[in-house]
Design a protein around this motif. Sequence first.
Motif, PDB file in Angstrom:
ATOM      1  N   ARG A  86      10.667  17.811  44.994  1.00 34.66           N
ATOM      2  CA  ARG A  86      10.186  17.611  43.629  1.00 34.66           C
ATOM      3  C   ARG A  86       8.663  17.722  43.641  1.00 34.66           C
ATOM      4  O   ARG A  86       7.954  16.807  44.088  1.00 34.66           O
ATOM      5  N   ARG A 140       6.875  18.168  40.871  1.00 37.19           N
ATOM      6  CA  ARG A 140       6.499  17.451  39.661  1.00 37.19           C
ATOM      7  C   ARG A 140       7.771  16.827  39.108  1.00 37.19           C
ATOM      8  O   ARG A 140       8.878  17.199  39.530  1.00 37.19           O
ATOM      9  N   PRO A 141       7.671  15.912  38.178  1.00 37.94           N
ATOM     10  CA  PRO A 141       8.908  15.332  37.625  1.00 37.94           C
ATOM     11  C   PRO A 141       9.851  16.370  37.031  1.00 37.94           C
ATOM     12  O   PRO A 141      11.070  16.176  37.060  1.00 37.94           O
ATOM     13  N   ASP A 142       9.289  17.475  36.522  1.00 32.38           N
ATOM     14  CA  ASP A 142      10.130  18.481  35.870  1.00 32.38           C
ATOM     15  C   ASP A 142      10.284  19.751  36.689  1.00 32.38           C
ATOM     16  O   ASP A 142      10.789  20.759  36.177  1.00 32.38           O
ATOM     17  N   ALA A 195      11.169  21.526  40.717  1.00 28.53           N
ATOM     18  CA  ALA A 195      11.610  21.386  42.104  1.00 28.53           C
ATOM     19  C   ALA A 195      11.606  22.747  42.787  1.00 28.53           C
ATOM     20  O   ALA A 195      11.839  23.782  42.157  1.00 28.53           O
ATOM     21  N   ARG A 245      12.116  24.920  36.992  1.00 25.75           N
ATOM     22  CA  ARG A 245      11.458  23.985  36.081  1.00 25.75           C
ATOM     23  C   ARG A 245      12.439  23.564  34.999  1.00 25.75           C
ATOM     24  O   ARG A 245      13.066  24.405  34.357  1.00 25.75           O
ATOM     25  N   ARG A 246      12.573  22.262  34.815  1.00 27.81           N
ATOM     26  CA  ARG A 246      13.439  21.738  33.759  1.00 27.81           C
ATOM     27  C   ARG A 246      12.703  21.865  32.433  1.00 27.81           C
ATOM     28  O   ARG A 246      11.624  21.320  32.227  1.00 27.81           O
ATOM     29  N   GLU A 282      17.221  17.599  38.850  1.00 29.29           N
ATOM     30  CA  GLU A 282      17.478  16.157  38.853  1.00 29.29           C
ATOM     31  C   GLU A 282      18.776  15.746  39.555  1.00 29.29           C
ATOM     32  O   GLU A 282      18.869  14.620  40.042  1.00 29.29           O
ATOM     33  N   ASP A 333      -2.325  20.609  37.476  1.00 27.48           N
ATOM     34  CA  ASP A 333      -0.989  20.114  37.810  1.00 27.48           C
ATOM     35  C   ASP A 333       0.037  21.246  37.872  1.00 27.48           C
ATOM     36  O   ASP A 333       1.079  21.115  38.523  1.00 27.48           O
ATOM     37  N   TYR A 348       1.502  24.082  41.304  1.00 35.32           N
ATOM     38  CA  TYR A 348       2.406  23.266  42.119  1.00 35.32           C
ATOM     39  C   TYR A 348       2.612  23.813  43.528  1.00 35.32           C
ATOM     40  O   TYR A 348       3.029  23.079  44.425  1.00 35.32           O
TER      41      TYR A 348
END
Length: 388
Positions: A169, A171-173, A175, A224-225, A237, A307, A310
């Motif tokens: 991961r 970033r949170p959104d 992977a 990316r979500r 996720e 950010d 990535y």
Amino acid sequence: MLAPTGRSSAPQGPAVEPPEPGDRDLILRHLAPLLPFDALIEVLYDAMFVRRPYLRRLFPESMEFQRQHLAHMFQHLIDHLDRPVELDARLRALGADHRKLGVWPAHYEAFEESLISALRVRGGQLWTGQVEAAWIRMLRFAVAAMVAGAEGAATEPPFWHGEVVGHERRRPDLAVLRVRTGEPYPYRAGQYAALESPLLPHTWRTYSVACAPREDRVLEFHVRRTSPGGVSAALVEGTGIGDQIRVGPPRGSLSLDLEGSDVHRDLLLVGGGTGLAPMKALVEEFAAAHRARGRRVRLVVAARGRDDLYDWPALVELAANRSWLELTPMLGPDLEGLAALLRGHQSVPGLALLSGPSGMVAGARSLLLDAGVPDHRIRYDGSTAGSR
């Protein structure tokens, strides 16, 4: 069924008769009662599942994504009906991809029957047999090309089984997934593949492969979500090491000809968001082939902010000790950095490859054309798989 997957080389197969001249104009003149396509498609699928309930198992539990893509496909068919050669190529590739869904010619017959019913319901009293005949010819042209594409790809597996061997991961959104296929996966750097998660059976999304072919059969994907639910959310996720996924056949037109003229040109690679993935794969392939002597490769990474960079440490490592490769981060919501870069050079790139959000790709293409790069030396995939 009948969902677009993006531009790719078309599998070979039997010749297909084009629609009649004038069909596109006839359809357009009587299109208003059928819009929005969402309503037409709802009637279509209701009719098909009532008459043939066994077909429901070919579709994902949620039909929202399918309806959106079918609406897009209807529009694409109408827009390109006067360009049958171009349309035929895309439809053949689409038919080859549909093999992974378990679609057979008999299923297209059921689709046609249901579409005719939906056209009559939505068309109402203004509907005529002449307009219906034009729609049927358009659909049968599409189906014939898709069936020919499926036949032309008969020796190609409909999908490969893969095991997740890495899941980071960033970033949170977002992977980075690494997937090892059970059998060799015959792709070229720059191509993309459709992925299916067991969490969402019969639902496929396309993602660019972010690495050049490797002997260990490991593929890298940047996911990316973009919204709750869907394949991207499941992969970001709900997926972990050891999980199984299915990988569709490789598609796309961003690969380089390392035996031809591509290797003798300076390259400009522009990747925005996870559209970085195919560009990273191309740089890896170029490096592995040892064809960069005397050539210059500039990789521009477009990002809204820091950010969004990535994968920057991996890119820096890739560029280490490779004087022919120049990394350029381009931060901000617009393309002023790319415009300044093009203005600052006396010579234009010999070949430019673009991947990312559609707006970024369109803007970069416009800047390159203004800078004097011929259109045939600007390449991108129509649906830009890497931007998802």
